[in-house]
Design a protein around this motif. Structure first.
Motif, mmCIF file in Angstrom:
data_model
loop_
_atom_site.group_PDB
_atom_site.id
_atom_site.type_symbol
_atom_site.label_atom_id
_atom_site.label_comp_id
_atom_site.label_asym_id
_atom_site.label_seq_id
_atom_site.Cartn_x
_atom_site.Cartn_y
_atom_site.Cartn_z
ATOM 1 N N ASP A 135 0.824 -1.209 0.000
ATOM 2 C CA ASP A 135 0.000 0.000 0.000
ATOM 3 C C ASP A 135 0.857 1.257 0.000
ATOM 4 N N LYS A 136 1.881 1.273 0.826
ATOM 5 C CA LYS A 136 2.796 2.406 0.894
ATOM 6 C C LYS A 136 4.202 1.882 0.618
ATOM 7 N N ASP A 137 4.664 2.101 -0.591
ATOM 8 C CA ASP A 137 5.945 1.533 -1.007
ATOM 9 C C ASP A 137 7.126 2.204 -0.310
ATOM 10 N N PRO A 138 7.936 1.435 0.430
ATOM 11 C CA PRO A 138 9.233 1.972 0.851
ATOM 12 C C PRO A 138 10.181 1.997 -0.348
ATOM 13 N N PHE A 139 9.850 1.158 -1.333
ATOM 14 C CA PHE A 139 10.538 1.073 -2.618
ATOM 15 C C PHE A 139 9.594 0.311 -3.531
ATOM 16 N N PRO A 140 9.621 0.554 -4.837
ATOM 17 C CA PRO A 140 8.768 -0.226 -5.737
ATOM 18 C C PRO A 140 9.192 -1.698 -5.723
ATOM 19 N N LEU A 141 8.227 -2.593 -5.697
ATOM 20 C CA LEU A 141 8.520 -4.030 -5.710
ATOM 21 C C LEU A 141 7.551 -4.723 -6.660
ATOM 22 N N ALA A 142 8.111 -5.533 -7.555
ATOM 23 C CA ALA A 142 7.320 -6.318 -8.494
ATOM 24 C C ALA A 142 7.332 -7.776 -8.066
ATOM 25 N N LEU A 169 12.776 -5.910 -5.965
ATOM 26 C CA LEU A 169 12.582 -4.528 -5.540
ATOM 27 C C LEU A 169 13.478 -3.602 -6.349
ATOM 28 N N GLN A 170 13.176 -2.316 -6.287
ATOM 29 C CA GLN A 170 13.986 -1.296 -6.948
ATOM 30 C C GLN A 170 14.702 -0.503 -5.863
ATOM 31 N N PRO A 215 21.237 -4.492 1.361
ATOM 32 C CA PRO A 215 20.789 -5.681 2.098
ATOM 33 C C PRO A 215 19.656 -5.375 3.075
ATOM 34 N N LEU A 216 19.672 -4.190 3.664
ATOM 35 C CA LEU A 216 18.591 -3.818 4.577
ATOM 36 C C LEU A 216 17.269 -3.707 3.838
ATOM 37 N N GLU A 217 17.312 -3.203 2.600
ATOM 38 C CA GLU A 217 16.090 -3.134 1.801
ATOM 39 C C GLU A 217 15.601 -4.526 1.428
ATOM 40 N N ALA A 226 12.013 -5.942 2.436
ATOM 41 C CA ALA A 226 11.101 -6.524 1.456
ATOM 42 C C ALA A 226 10.603 -7.885 1.932
ATOM 43 N N LEU A 227 11.499 -8.691 2.462
ATOM 44 C CA LEU A 227 11.105 -10.001 2.962
ATOM 45 C C LEU A 227 10.156 -9.865 4.152
ATOM 46 N N ASP A 228 10.453 -8.957 5.054
ATOM 47 C CA ASP A 228 9.556 -8.709 6.190
ATOM 48 C C ASP A 228 8.152 -8.351 5.708
#
Length: 320
Positions: free
Chosen positions: A20-27, A93-94, A116-118, A122-124
């Motif tokens: 809903d609220k992207d910390p980064f775009p993810l496909a 992710l981007q 790596p933190l991103e 993303a996994l979280d």
């Protein structure tokens, strides 16, 4: 002679910007119930079942993808779709500050720390998403990355990236290796790392990652034997036969030297550094011709080799 079309178990589903609220775009690509229809990823034509429901038969293994420096989340759609049709969920992710729209931190210490933190974030988020998490087999998670993304997944496996080694290498090779040394860390950076970790390293291990695949990995100049001492998960390293971007001796060959006997290594004939990017459109060929350069094989054939290697590795790892 046309290639024989492989039989697959599923259709490839596709969703973009899944949070809903992207910390980064993810496909996201995944085994789907819906019929595939034409889609375009950054202008490159393909097919997928956009926003379709997940196919029955899960939970499915998950592959997290980290793109190369200044790339984007669709760079490896050709691999993601292939894996989705074979029963894998693939999330790409981007990366912030290191993508085709914003390269402010490309090839710098900032992205070595942030990437790596991103991936972990993303996994979280995926494992907390009500309509996605039940379909993920959290015991079978692999991370795959190309170039700087290769370094990212090595870090998730437990590689202790040594920024001091990076600095020492560039003190002697700055003029001959501008790709790696353009944004080498300075003494302030090293002092900050020492203050935080006690040594000039950047740790980022994620125990949830059970295997990694590094394609034409970068930053071998920061790799030491001690830095890989505690890395003990299955690894596959895919090298370009002719890497025109990263010097072989201090990148792919360096990782091969340190991980011989602990990781699988395959060199892809006819491939250059950018051969692992999507097929080139006319626009890309005219405006970014360096991204279209291969070295003796057509890109679809290079991709097919990589697809089969990755799928075989994942199937073997996840079979136990």
């Amino acid at each position: 002679m046309p290639e024989i079309e492989e039989k697959t178990a599923y259709h490839a589903g596709f969703r973009d910007r899944v949070f809903d609220k992207d910390p980064f775009p993810l496909a996201l690509w995944y085994p789907a119930r819906g019929k595939e229809t034409p889609v375009r990823h950054m202008g490159v034509a393909s097919t997928a079942a956009r926003n379709a429901g997940f196919a029955p038969g899960g939970p499915f293994p998950l592959v997290l993808i980290s793109h190369g420096s200044e790339g984007h989340r669709f760079v490896h759609f050709w691999l993601a779709e292939y894996l989705a049709r074979r029963g894998y969920i693939v999330a790409a992710l981007q990366h912030n500050g290191d993508n085709y729209l914003d390269a402010a931190d490309a090839r710098s210490l900032a992205i070595i720390e942030r990437r790596p933190l991103e991936m972990k974030q993303a996994l979280d988020l995926l494992l907390a998403q009500d309509d996605i998490a039940p379909h993920i087999d959290a015991t079978r998670i692999c991370a795959l990355g190309h170039s700087a993304g290769g370094a990212t997944v090595f870090k998730l496996a437990g590689w202790q990236f040594d920024a001091g080694e990076w600095q020492r290498y560039c003190a002697a090779n700055r003029d001959s290796d501008r790709v790696i040394c353009e944004f080498v860390p300075d003494q302030t950076d090293l002092d900050r790392l020492r203050g935080r970790y006690g040594v000039p390293i950047v740790p980022a291990r994620d125990e949830r990652i059970s295997a990694i695949i590094a394609i034409a990995p970068a930053f071998g100049v920061a790799a030491t034997r001690a830095g890989f001492e505690n890395v003990d998960i299955p690894m596959l390293v895919i090298e370009a036969e002719t890497d025109e971007v990263l010097l072989h001796d201090v990148n792919a060959a360096r990782f091969r030297q340190l991980l011989q006997g602990r990781a699988g290594f395959v060199r892809i004939k006819g491939a250059g550094h950018y051969s692992f990017l999507p097929p080139c459109t006319e626009y890309i060929a005219q405006n970014f011709p360096h991204l279209c350069r291969d070295f003796g094989r057509e890109r679809p054939h290079i991709h097919h080799s990589v697809q089969q290697l990755v799928a075989h590795f994942l199937d073997r790892v996840h079979a136990g």
